[in-house]
Design a protein around this motif. Structure first.
Motif, mmCIF file in Angstrom:
data_model
loop_
_atom_site.group_PDB
_atom_site.id
_atom_site.type_symbol
_atom_site.label_atom_id
_atom_site.label_comp_id
_atom_site.label_asym_id
_atom_site.label_seq_id
_atom_site.Cartn_x
_atom_site.Cartn_y
_atom_site.Cartn_z
ATOM 1 N N LEU A 29 64.528 58.066 -39.291
ATOM 2 C CA LEU A 29 64.835 57.048 -40.290
ATOM 3 C C LEU A 29 66.258 57.187 -40.800
ATOM 4 C CD1 LEU A 29 63.972 54.730 -42.137
ATOM 5 C CD2 LEU A 29 63.053 56.440 -43.729
ATOM 6 N N VAL A 30 66.719 58.399 -41.028
ATOM 7 C CA VAL A 30 68.096 58.605 -41.479
ATOM 8 C C VAL A 30 69.077 58.041 -40.461
ATOM 9 C CG1 VAL A 30 69.864 60.379 -41.890
ATOM 10 C CG2 VAL A 30 67.625 60.557 -42.991
ATOM 11 N N GLU A 31 68.822 58.274 -39.178
ATOM 12 C CA GLU A 31 69.697 57.738 -38.139
ATOM 13 C C GLU A 31 69.720 56.209 -38.167
ATOM 14 O OE1 GLU A 31 71.672 59.213 -35.994
ATOM 15 O OE2 GLU A 31 71.172 61.302 -36.421
ATOM 16 N N LEU A 32 68.545 55.611 -38.309
ATOM 17 C CA LEU A 32 68.463 54.154 -38.316
ATOM 18 C C LEU A 32 69.153 53.551 -39.534
ATOM 19 C CD1 LEU A 32 64.736 53.771 -37.188
ATOM 20 C CD2 LEU A 32 66.777 53.360 -35.795
ATOM 21 N N LEU A 33 68.941 54.155 -40.696
ATOM 22 C CA LEU A 33 69.574 53.645 -41.915
ATOM 23 C C LEU A 33 71.082 53.827 -41.868
ATOM 24 C CD1 LEU A 33 67.042 54.953 -44.600
ATOM 25 C CD2 LEU A 33 67.277 52.611 -43.749
ATOM 26 N N ASP A 34 71.524 54.920 -41.260
ATOM 27 C CA ASP A 34 72.966 55.123 -41.114
ATOM 28 C C ASP A 34 73.562 54.046 -40.212
ATOM 29 O OD1 ASP A 34 75.497 56.791 -41.241
ATOM 30 O OD2 ASP A 34 75.097 56.834 -39.093
ATOM 31 N N GLN A 35 72.860 53.706 -39.134
ATOM 32 C CA GLN A 35 73.341 52.637 -38.258
ATOM 33 C C GLN A 35 73.453 51.308 -39.004
ATOM 34 O OE1 GLN A 35 70.950 52.327 -34.674
ATOM 35 N NE2 GLN A 35 70.861 54.554 -34.443
ATOM 36 N N GLU A 36 72.472 51.057 -39.882
ATOM 37 C CA GLU A 36 72.414 49.771 -40.580
ATOM 38 C C GLU A 36 73.402 49.683 -41.739
ATOM 39 O OE1 GLU A 36 70.927 45.886 -41.395
ATOM 40 O OE2 GLU A 36 70.686 47.200 -39.663
ATOM 41 N N TYR A 37 73.479 50.748 -42.548
ATOM 42 C CA TYR A 37 74.240 50.664 -43.795
ATOM 43 C C TYR A 37 75.481 51.553 -43.841
ATOM 44 C CZ TYR A 37 69.853 48.512 -45.261
ATOM 45 O OH TYR A 37 68.738 47.707 -45.341
ATOM 46 N N GLY A 38 75.559 52.534 -42.940
ATOM 47 C CA GLY A 38 76.717 53.415 -42.946
ATOM 48 C C GLY A 38 78.051 52.697 -42.798
ATOM 49 N N VAL A 76 74.000 57.866 -45.844
ATOM 50 C CA VAL A 76 72.586 58.178 -45.639
ATOM 51 C C VAL A 76 72.502 59.565 -45.012
ATOM 52 C CG1 VAL A 76 70.410 57.466 -44.619
ATOM 53 C CG2 VAL A 76 72.106 55.733 -45.269
ATOM 54 N N ALA A 77 71.716 60.452 -45.626
ATOM 55 C CA ALA A 77 71.636 61.820 -45.123
ATOM 56 C C ALA A 77 70.330 62.452 -45.564
ATOM 57 C CB ALA A 77 72.823 62.647 -45.634
ATOM 58 N N SER A 78 70.012 63.582 -44.942
ATOM 59 C CA SER A 78 68.816 64.334 -45.332
ATOM 60 C C SER A 78 69.178 65.783 -45.596
ATOM 61 C CB SER A 78 67.737 64.262 -44.243
ATOM 62 O OG SER A 78 68.190 64.885 -43.051
ATOM 63 N N VAL A 79 68.397 66.407 -46.458
ATOM 64 C CA VAL A 79 68.465 67.845 -46.696
ATOM 65 C C VAL A 79 67.199 68.442 -46.103
ATOM 66 C CG1 VAL A 79 68.580 69.685 -48.407
ATOM 67 C CG2 VAL A 79 69.840 67.552 -48.785
ATOM 68 N N THR A 80 67.342 69.169 -45.010
ATOM 69 C CA THR A 80 66.194 69.754 -44.331
ATOM 70 C C THR A 80 65.938 71.143 -44.892
ATOM 71 O OG1 THR A 80 66.585 68.502 -42.314
ATOM 72 C CG2 THR A 80 65.288 70.518 -42.102
ATOM 73 N N VAL A 81 64.771 71.316 -45.475
ATOM 74 C CA VAL A 81 64.405 72.582 -46.118
ATOM 75 C C VAL A 81 63.427 73.305 -45.201
ATOM 76 C CG1 VAL A 81 63.447 73.657 -48.187
ATOM 77 C CG2 VAL A 81 64.736 71.508 -48.361
ATOM 78 N N ALA A 82 63.839 74.477 -44.712
ATOM 79 C CA ALA A 82 63.091 75.164 -43.660
ATOM 80 C C ALA A 82 62.233 76.307 -44.193
ATOM 81 C CB ALA A 82 64.055 75.689 -42.610
ATOM 82 N N GLY A 83 61.634 76.127 -45.369
ATOM 83 C CA GLY A 83 60.778 77.176 -45.901
ATOM 84 C C GLY A 83 60.140 76.754 -47.213
ATOM 85 N N TYR A 117 72.401 68.252 -52.383
ATOM 86 C CA TYR A 117 72.342 66.820 -52.678
ATOM 87 C C TYR A 117 73.625 66.370 -53.383
ATOM 88 C CZ TYR A 117 67.373 67.190 -51.558
ATOM 89 O OH TYR A 117 66.176 67.423 -50.916
ATOM 90 N N TRP A 118 74.086 67.180 -54.312
ATOM 91 C CA TRP A 118 75.320 66.820 -55.007
ATOM 92 C C TRP A 118 76.506 66.844 -54.043
ATOM 93 C CZ3 TRP A 118 76.901 64.153 -58.856
ATOM 94 C CH2 TRP A 118 78.224 64.254 -59.269
ATOM 95 N N ARG A 119 76.554 67.844 -53.167
ATOM 96 C CA ARG A 119 77.655 67.932 -52.209
ATOM 97 C C ARG A 119 77.638 66.735 -51.266
ATOM 98 N NH1 ARG A 119 78.556 69.725 -47.163
ATOM 99 N NH2 ARG A 119 76.441 70.541 -46.889
ATOM 100 N N LEU A 120 76.451 66.352 -50.776
ATOM 101 C CA LEU A 120 76.366 65.177 -49.903
ATOM 102 C C LEU A 120 76.838 63.921 -50.618
ATOM 103 C CD1 LEU A 120 72.945 65.841 -48.136
ATOM 104 C CD2 LEU A 120 75.177 65.701 -46.999
ATOM 105 N N HIS A 121 76.417 63.783 -51.872
ATOM 106 C CA HIS A 121 76.778 62.582 -52.624
ATOM 107 C C HIS A 121 78.279 62.488 -52.852
ATOM 108 C CE1 HIS A 121 76.749 59.313 -55.408
ATOM 109 N NE2 HIS A 121 77.087 60.063 -56.441
ATOM 110 N N THR A 122 78.941 63.608 -52.984
ATOM 111 C CA THR A 122 80.372 63.600 -53.315
ATOM 112 C C THR A 122 81.267 63.826 -52.094
ATOM 113 O OG1 THR A 122 80.259 65.953 -53.907
ATOM 114 C CG2 THR A 122 79.979 64.343 -55.690
ATOM 115 N N GLN A 123 80.699 63.921 -50.904
ATOM 116 C CA GLN A 123 81.512 64.102 -49.701
ATOM 117 C C GLN A 123 82.429 62.903 -49.466
ATOM 118 O OE1 GLN A 123 78.686 64.799 -46.513
ATOM 119 N NE2 GLN A 123 79.289 66.941 -46.361
ATOM 120 N N PRO A 124 83.660 63.137 -49.062
ATOM 121 C CA PRO A 124 84.515 62.017 -48.653
ATOM 122 C C PRO A 124 83.963 61.374 -47.389
ATOM 123 C CG PRO A 124 85.555 64.113 -48.116
ATOM 124 C CD PRO A 124 84.337 64.441 -48.935
ATOM 125 N N ARG A 125 84.207 60.108 -47.249
ATOM 126 C CA ARG A 125 83.602 59.355 -46.147
ATOM 127 C C ARG A 125 83.980 59.912 -44.775
ATOM 128 N NH1 ARG A 125 83.411 52.732 -45.698
ATOM 129 N NH2 ARG A 125 82.290 52.618 -43.710
#
Length: 217
Positions: free
Chosen positions: A158-167, A173-180, A197-205
């Motif tokens: 879904l993240v890939e599809l939304l990135d294609q549509e709105y990126g 559009v991104a995900s945080v994968t939590v492995a535990g 989440y904060w770092r993703l939100h504030t990343q430069p394009r």
């Protein structure tokens, strides 16, 4: 100031992310199923000095989820960031669940995120910016967590599809994968995870990540 919406604002990651955005001065709309959960999460946000807007909705109920998002926009304005953190997390094997139970899990783990994105991302795209972030997990499928493994694989797609549509229109559009397993004071402390989440939100394009893995290292 543009605000944040946290869908699945319960104890753990949702509350920690809400608190993290609140510390930056953003008003935060909190979406969860129960009043007790919302009360505790709202208190965590207001303790940072930010405004909290508690909204009751079930992520698997399209009508209530869309209504909550509309209320958030009416009260706080169009959100700058939406975090989808709702999930059904339970152990189940390949033969354990009925079709109905699998559909119910899929509705929360994947379709709710799709509904939320379809509701808010077009507005972000029209404004030329915003973040839509989803909590992922299960970087490797596990037979003892079948419904969750399927759901998190769906989130990755879904993240890939939304990135294609709105990126291309400026929506990150991104995900945080939590492995535990998430627990305070461990390598999977929710406050540490919230920083992603904060770092993703504030990343430069020009430096956008589509997935961040928190593996406890």
């Amino acid at each position: 100031m543009p605000g944040a919406v946290i869908i699945g604002a319960g104890p753990g990651i949702g509350r920690a992310v809400a608190r993290r955005f609140g510390r930056e001065g953003l008003p935060v709309a909190l979406v969860a199923r129960t009043d007790s959960t919302l009360k505790a999460s709202a208190a965590a946000v207001t303790a940072t000095g930010a405004r909290a807007l508690p909204l009751t909705a079930d992520a698997a109920d399209e009508t209530s989820l869309r209504a909550a998002l509309d209320t958030a926009v009416a009260e706080l304005g169009p959100p700058d960031v939406v975090v989808y953190n709702a999930a059904i997390i339970r152990p189940d094997g390949p033969a354990d669940l009925t079709v109905r139970e699998h559909l119910d899990a899929w509705a929360v783990n994947v379709v709710g995120a799709l509904v939320a994105a379809a509701h808010v991302a077009p507005g972000m795209a029209a404004r030329g910016g915003g973040s839509f972030l989803i909590t992922g997990g299960m970087p490797e499928p596990r037979r003892e967590y079948v419904s969750l493994s399927l759901g998190k694989a769906g989130v990755r797609t879904l993240v890939e599809l939304l990135d294609q549509e709105y990126g291309p229109s400026g929506v990150h559009v991104a995900s945080v994968t939590v492995a535990g397993p998430v627990a305070p004071g461990t390598a999977f402390d929710p406050d540490d995870i919230a920083e992603h989440y904060w770092r993703l939100h504030t990343q430069p394009r020009d430096g956008w990540d589509r997935e961040v893995l928190h593996d406890g290292s």
